[in-house]
Design a protein around this motif. Structure first.
Motif, PDB file in Angstrom:
ATOM      1  N   GLN A   1     -10.736 -22.260   0.358  1.00  0.00           N
ATOM      2  CA  GLN A   1     -11.173 -22.169   1.957  1.00  0.00           C
ATOM      3  C   GLN A   1      -9.900 -22.283   2.476  1.00  0.00           C
ATOM      4  O   GLN A   1      -9.694 -22.001   3.834  1.00  0.00           O
ATOM      5  CB  GLN A   1     -11.980 -23.468   1.746  1.00  0.00           C
TER       6      GLN A   1
ATOM      7  N   THR B   1     -12.647 -14.256  10.604  1.00  0.00           N
ATOM      8  CA  THR B   1     -13.053 -14.895  12.040  1.00  0.00           C
ATOM      9  C   THR B   1     -14.324 -15.839  11.135  1.00  0.00           C
ATOM     10  O   THR B   1     -15.121 -15.286  10.240  1.00  0.00           O
ATOM     11  CB  THR B   1     -13.345 -14.227  12.963  1.00  0.00           C
ATOM     12  N   HIS B   2     -14.653 -16.690  12.014  1.00  0.00           N
ATOM     13  CA  HIS B   2     -15.618 -17.667  11.735  1.00  0.00           C
ATOM     14  C   HIS B   2     -16.791 -17.193  12.515  1.00  0.00           C
ATOM     15  O   HIS B   2     -16.743 -16.829  13.671  1.00  0.00           O
ATOM     16  CB  HIS B   2     -15.387 -19.101  11.768  1.00  0.00           C
TER      17      HIS B   2
ATOM     18  N   THR C   1      -8.451 -20.102   5.433  1.00  0.00           N
ATOM     19  CA  THR C   1      -7.931 -20.427   6.645  1.00  0.00           C
ATOM     20  C   THR C   1      -6.778 -19.751   7.214  1.00  0.00           C
ATOM     21  O   THR C   1      -6.551 -19.361   8.499  1.00  0.00           O
ATOM     22  CB  THR C   1      -7.783 -22.073   6.805  1.00  0.00           C
TER      23      THR C   1
ATOM     24  N   VAL D   1      -7.689 -16.327   8.676  1.00  0.00           N
ATOM     25  CA  VAL D   1      -8.150 -16.663   9.825  1.00  0.00           C
ATOM     26  C   VAL D   1      -6.822 -16.668  10.856  1.00  0.00           C
ATOM     27  O   VAL D   1      -7.229 -16.053  11.993  1.00  0.00           O
ATOM     28  CB  VAL D   1      -9.218 -17.907   9.985  1.00  0.00           C
TER      29      VAL D   1
ATOM     30  N   VAL E   1     -18.858 -19.680   3.837  1.00  0.00           N
ATOM     31  CA  VAL E   1     -17.674 -20.574   3.686  1.00  0.00           C
ATOM     32  C   VAL E   1     -17.771 -21.502   2.232  1.00  0.00           C
ATOM     33  O   VAL E   1     -16.957 -21.725   1.530  1.00  0.00           O
ATOM     34  CB  VAL E   1     -17.420 -21.408   4.876  1.00  0.00           C
TER      35      VAL E   1
ATOM     36  N   LEU F   1     -17.739 -16.458   6.995  1.00  0.00           N
ATOM     37  CA  LEU F   1     -16.317 -15.828   7.143  1.00  0.00           C
ATOM     38  C   LEU F   1     -16.703 -14.025   7.102  1.00  0.00           C
ATOM     39  O   LEU F   1     -16.966 -13.705   6.491  1.00  0.00           O
ATOM     40  CB  LEU F   1     -15.518 -15.953   6.228  1.00  0.00           C
TER      41      LEU F   1
ATOM     42  N   ASP G   1     -21.150 -20.598   9.626  1.00  0.00           N
ATOM     43  CA  ASP G   1     -20.688 -20.949   8.486  1.00  0.00           C
ATOM     44  C   ASP G   1     -20.188 -20.027   7.496  1.00  0.00           C
ATOM     45  O   ASP G   1     -20.266 -20.115   6.399  1.00  0.00           O
ATOM     46  CB  ASP G   1     -21.767 -21.927   7.491  1.00  0.00           C
TER      47      ASP G   1
END
Length: 390
Positions: free
Chosen positions: A352, A365-366, A356, A359, A344, A371, A369
């Motif tokens: 970022q 998905t996370h 998001t 996501v 990230v 992606l 730290d």
């Protein structure tokens, strides 16, 4: 853009320490041209007087130049691709690796890969290249369905690829890849399933699978434009990818890059070097290299390539310098395709926020730290990158 002057005739480069270093050798020869292929390859009638012997002498000369430009480097990986490297025979491929060793130090656990067409291999061939120091073979199977092979203009019989895989394993190769192509017009789900089952039954520990792309200027593109066959359907391609992923995962091969699956420890280290920002020297007609902040590419025609090196001139057609923005774009483009994903912190605040949104849309998905692409995100990887970077 011109070529910067150096004593070797290559653009001035400075290697970045601490990253993997590989050598790619391009073999431009093919017995026939597959209808879907737009690679820099030539059949015997297209070479214009170039010969395998002249090509090998030129490659030796380029690698000697390379050793002057990039000194004191330990080579982590070697990849001989094409084209059809196996047309050189076992002795020819041994000579290619000798040319690398004559100019560079190979690491003690160096990965050394060659691509091979099943029809130009044999049990003695695999035994010879294994003794020469090759550690990994990538076989172009594409499919075991005869009708699919016919559309692709592949000349090997469905059973030969499996026999070649067994011969390679018997010769002592621990790592063996099979290439598949999915989405060919006329292919069924069962055709693909039979191809995957055949690859797995052969004992391979790595599978690369690519959606059929209709490239401009190919015989396949001309057939599509004439209406002889249909263009691959995006929904069918997505469905086939999901089937592939499910079948391979169930067999113990996990995805580690969008188009590649392997058993643990069988990942292709050479390709990981590309995707993780490593450096490499590309030798051969049309080959690309990347060292420090510089990417260059060689002249494409084998005869012109050999003639320039024969005259003591670098075979470089052109080059470009990558600035920080260029490198950032490439890092995002490549790393996001990997199982480990993208840190990230490598993204700007604006990027970022866009990530998001991805996501929220179920595309990323996370994982701590980092992606990572979801299953749906892998189907839309290029679009995810565009959305994050725009």
């Amino acid at each position: 853009m011109g070529i910067g002057a150096t004593t070797a005739g290559f653009p001035a480069v400075r290697r970045t320490p601490g990253t993997a270093f590989g050598i790619y050798v391009h073999v431009p020869f093919c017995a026939t041209r597959c209808g879907y292929c737009d690679f820099n390859t030539y059949t015997a009638g297209e070479l214009g007087g170039a010969t395998p012997q002249g090509w090998l002498a030129a490659v030796r000369a380029e690698l000697a130049m390379a050793a002057c430009v990039v000194s004191d480097v330990t080579v982590d990986t070697v990849f001989v691709g094409g084209g059809t490297p196996s047309l050189l025979g076992g002795a020819g491929l041994a000579s290619v690796l000798d040319a690398v060793r004559d100019n560079f130090v190979l690491g003690p656990d160096a990965e050394v890969t060659t691509e091979a067409n099943p029809e130009s291999t044999s049990a003695p061939f695999f035994e010879q290249i294994r003794r020469a120091g090759y550690t990994r073979v990538s076989l172009g199977m594409q499919s075991v369905a005869e009708r699919v092979l016919a559309v692709l203009d592949r000349t090997h019989s469905p059973g030969r690829a499996l026999q070649a895989a067994q011969e390679a394993l018997a010769a002592g190769f621990e790592h063996l890849n099979i290439d598949l192509i999915y989405g060919t017009p006329g292919e069924s789900d069962d055709d693909l399933r039979h191809s995957v089952d055949a690859a797995l039954s052969a004992g391979v520990d790595h599978v690369s699978a690519y959606a059929l792309v209709v490239e401009d200027g190919t015989a396949l593109a001309r057939r599509v434009s004439r209406g002889e066959i249909a263009r691959p359907d995006d929904d069918v391609l997505a469905h086939r990818y999901e089937l592939l992923d499910g079948w391979l995962s169930a067999a113990g091969l996990s995805w580690y890059e969008v188009s590649n699956w392997s058993r643990p420890g069988a990942e292709c280290r050479h390709n990981l070097g590309y995707w993780n920002g490593g450096q490499w020297w590309g030798a051969g007609p049309g080959a690309h290299g990347f060292v420090g902040d510089t990417r260059w590419w060689n002249v494409k025609r084998p005869l012109a390539y050999a003639e320039q090196l024969g005259q003591g001139r670098a075979p470089v057609a052109d080059f470009e310098r990558l600035d920080d923005h260029d490198r950032h774009v490439e890092d995002v483009l490549l790393q996001i395709r990997l199982r480990e994903g993208l840190p990230v912190g490598a993204l700007s605040e604006t990027e970022q926020r866009r990530a998001t949104d991805a996501v929220t849309a179920g595309l990323l998905t996370h994982n701590g730290d980092r992606l990572v692409l979801t299953g749906r995100g892998r189907l839309l990887a290029d679009a995810v990158v565009r959305d994050v970077l725009d």
